[in-house]
Enzyme design. Structure first.
Site, short mmCIF file in Angstrom:
data_model
loop_
_atom_site.label_atom_id
_atom_site.label_comp_id
_atom_site.label_asym_id
_atom_site.label_seq_id
_atom_site.Cartn_x
_atom_site.Cartn_y
_atom_site.Cartn_z
N GLU A 168 18.45 -1.18 -9.68
CA GLU A 168 18.69 -1.91 -10.87
C GLU A 168 20.04 -1.38 -11.70
O GLU A 168 19.66 -1.19 -13.07
CB GLU A 168 17.16 -2.01 -11.54
CG GLU A 168 16.28 -2.46 -10.70
CD GLU A 168 14.65 -2.44 -11.37
OE1 GLU A 168 14.85 -2.18 -12.82
OE2 GLU A 168 13.91 -2.96 -10.86
N ASN A 210 19.15 -1.75 -4.48
CA ASN A 210 18.12 -2.54 -4.68
C ASN A 210 18.38 -3.04 -6.12
O ASN A 210 18.58 -2.33 -7.15
CB ASN A 210 16.92 -1.66 -4.52
CG ASN A 210 15.72 -2.45 -4.51
OD1 ASN A 210 15.25 -3.58 -3.88
ND2 ASN A 210 14.58 -2.39 -5.30
N HIS A 246 11.41 -11.01 -7.20
CA HIS A 246 10.07 -11.45 -7.92
C HIS A 246 10.20 -12.74 -8.53
O HIS A 246 11.12 -12.83 -9.39
CB HIS A 246 10.05 -10.49 -9.25
CG HIS A 246 9.92 -9.01 -8.76
ND1 HIS A 246 8.64 -8.66 -8.26
CD2 HIS A 246 10.60 -7.88 -8.82
CE1 HIS A 246 8.83 -7.10 -8.03
NE2 HIS A 246 9.87 -6.75 -8.19
N GLU A 273 10.74 -6.76 -2.72
CA GLU A 273 9.68 -6.57 -3.64
C GLU A 273 9.05 -7.95 -4.17
O GLU A 273 8.72 -8.31 -5.17
CB GLU A 273 9.98 -5.96 -5.06
CG GLU A 273 10.53 -4.54 -4.91
CD GLU A 273 10.94 -3.83 -6.22
OE1 GLU A 273 10.31 -4.37 -7.35
OE2 GLU A 273 11.85 -2.77 -5.94
N ASP A 275 7.28 -11.12 -4.86
CA ASP A 275 5.91 -11.86 -5.03
C ASP A 275 6.21 -12.90 -5.82
O ASP A 275 7.50 -13.27 -6.47
CB ASP A 275 5.31 -10.82 -6.32
CG ASP A 275 5.84 -10.01 -7.34
OD1 ASP A 275 7.21 -10.59 -7.67
OD2 ASP A 275 5.45 -9.05 -7.76
O1 9MR Z 1 4.98 -1.90 -9.91
C1 9MR Z 1 5.43 -0.73 -10.26
C2 9MR Z 1 4.47 -0.54 -11.55
O2 9MR Z 1 3.09 -0.14 -11.01
C3 9MR Z 1 5.21 0.52 -12.46
O3 9MR Z 1 4.06 0.95 -13.59
C4 9MR Z 1 6.57 -0.05 -12.88
C5 9MR Z 1 7.09 1.29 -13.86
O4 9MR Z 1 7.40 2.33 -13.01
O5 9MR Z 1 7.47 -0.13 -11.49
C6 9MR Z 1 6.86 -1.19 -10.91
O6 9MR Z 1 7.64 -1.53 -9.69
C7 9MR Z 1 8.89 -1.93 -10.19
C8 9MR Z 1 9.72 -1.30 -9.24
O7 9MR Z 1 9.72 0.05 -9.05
C9 9MR Z 1 11.16 -1.57 -9.30
N1 9MR Z 1 11.35 -3.26 -9.58
C10 9MR Z 1 10.64 -3.62 -10.53
C11 9MR Z 1 8.95 -3.39 -10.04
C12 9MR Z 1 8.13 -4.02 -11.09
O8 9MR Z 1 8.21 -3.51 -12.28
#
Ligand code: 9MR
Length: 459
Positions: A168, A210, A246, A273, A275
């Site tokens: 990101e 990513n 997402h 990722e 969903d």
């Molecule tokens: O699903 C993840 C959640 O449990 C965490 O609190 C959050 C912050 O670290 O990250 C979420 O996963 C993210 C991923 O690492 C990167 N892309 C977005 C995902 C959803 O927020």
């Protein structure tokens, strides 16, 4: 698969009862044969994906490995895992140079015990940084970043299928530029430095960039695209790009085209990722994403960000393939059917126009041509510079911008200004072009993009 009687089905049981024990053995053999001859129809997400040479993964938090319903589904259906949080910087290096791998290791062990791939997530990200990192800047932070990459990638060396080396790093919106962050402020070359460092630590892992909101062709995905193209041109080690996906209630119409344009740069692509908001379109969208991946030869796999709806970071949207009781949803069936029937392993003809190949000029010197991607208020331009019949040592491309247009960022060239007539001079690494060879640079801006054929001067 509907016609294949399964051991537990009434049809199978009644036939076995009629035939007696020997007949039952034959019925088992017949059923097995029938299963085998419906060749290539997997009965789980993982096996169906494997039939198509791909993996099907899920994000997994370590603490759910003790939930038997969760692991029951995970181990039956999936053949890849991404640790949801356990390999992030705050988890792996909570204090400087003190590394903690317990939960990450737990996930890796589970994956190995079940023959699953592991996607490492993630070495560098502006979020989920431990406090000590947030307090650093400049060269101190840069050293800490590279040390982190080296240590974590070395710890997991040989065990990771693909690393999200950087997560990101691009801004949302129309700029197509990098996101501001403490990492970015250490210098624009931080991403390539991270990739080179990761390669040195674990040469076998595929190294991915990513991001989210890069699922269709837009300014952000084009920013990433230009970075990847630049990396490939300069030999910066990058192997794959992750599209988080997402998604809400609509799929970008150019989803597959976008995957394909990255694949055409010579990198693998992965849905990392996935969903999708539950609604009337959820199953169709899941099927469409799956088919898009199957249609792009270099799309190597799909990961959903969780297993059951209640495992999701956006559980209010019920965005996954299993409901909160662990039951398969219509979206599950749509994905399984798409994996079994939809798409092929050979890609359809790309809808991305092939790179323009201007024949080299017969004389010496150079030529240049433009590819412009525009949206209301902004654009990204790629410039292809081609040497003539003799090698070029340095080049300048002159482009006249429409009135009101302003350049906001340039890569792989040095611009003389930001508006009007701009001379783009080569940078250190791309000034020399062999006879008939070529290189690319690009820029983005606000207003209307340039058109026509720019002039190119060698020397
Ligand atoms: O699903 C993840 C959640 O449990 C965490 O609190 C959050 C912050 O670290 O990250 C979420 O996963 C993210 C991923 O690492 C990167 N892309 C977005 C995902 C959803 O927020």
């Amino acid at each position: 698969m509907d016609h294949v009687p399964h051991r537990g089905t009434p049809r199978f049981r009644s036939r076995a009862r009629l035939l007696g024990p020997a007949g039952a053995a034959i019925a088992v053999a017949v059923a097995t044969l029938a299963a085998a001859t419906t060749a290539n129809a997997g009965t789980t997400l993982g096996s169906a994906a494997a039939e198509k040479g791909r993996y099907f993964g899920a994000a997994v938090p370590a603490f759910k490995l003790s939930d038997s319903q969760f692991t029951g589904i995970l181990d039956r259906e999936f053949n890849a895992i991404t640790p949801e949080n356990e390999m992030k910087w705050d988890a792996t290096e909570p204090s400087q140079n003190q590394f903690r791998y317990t939960s990450g290791d737990q996930i890796v062990s589970h994956a190995q015990a079940h023959g699953m791939k592991v996607r490492g997530h993630t070495l560098l990200w502006h979020a989920q940084q431990p406090a000590w990192v947030q307090n650093l800047s400049g060269s101190t932070l840069r050293s800490a970043m590279m040390n982190h990459v080296t240590q974590v990638a070395t710890h997991y060396k040989g065990q990771i299928y693909a690393w999200d080396v950087v997560n990101e790093a691009f801004a949302d919106g129309g700029s197509g530029a990098r996101r501001d962050s403490n990492l970015q402020r250490t210098g624009n070359d931080w991403i390539e430095a991270a990739f080179r460092t990761a390669r040195a630590a674990d040469p076998a892992a595929k190294l991915c960039y990513n991001d989210y909101n890069t699922d269709g062709i837009n300014a952000k995905s084009t920013g990433v695209y230009n970075m990847v193209r630049d990396f490939k041109t300069r030999g910066v080690p990058i192997d794959c790009v992750g599209f988080q996906s997402h998604l809400g209630t609509t799929l970008p119409s150019d989803y597959q085209t976008n995957l394909q344009r990255f694949a055409d740069l010579g990198v693998d692509v992965q849905i990392t990722e996935l969903d999708i908001t539950q609604g009337s379109n959820q199953a169709n969208m899941y099927a469409a994403v799956t088919k898009a991946c199957l249609a792009v030869t270099r799309c190597t796999g799909i990961t959903t960000w969780g297993v059951r709806d209640n495992d999701s970071w956006r559980s209010g949207d019920n965005p996954l393939l299993f409901d909160s009781n662990g039951n398969k949803k219509p979206a599950y069936t749509a994905v399984l059917n798409a994996l079994n029937t939809g798409g092929t392993t050979t890609p359809p003809p790309s809808t991305t126009p092939p790179p323009t190949t201007t024949p080299p000029p017969s004389g010496s010197g150079c030529t240049a041509n433009l590819t412009v991607q525009s949206w209301p208020g902004g654009f990204v331009t790629n410039v292809h510079v081609t040497a003539g019949s003799t090698a070029v040592n340095g080049w300048t491309v002159r482009i006249t911008l429409p009135a009101g247009t302003v350049i906001t960022g340039t890569w792989s060239a040095q611009p003389s200004g930001t508006n009007g007539t701009v001379d783009f001079r080569n940078v250190d690494y791309n000034g020399q072009i062999g006879a008939g060879g070529s290189t690319d640079f690009g820029f983005q801006g606000t207003g209307v993009g340039p058109s026509g054929t720019p002039s190119c001067t060698a020397g």
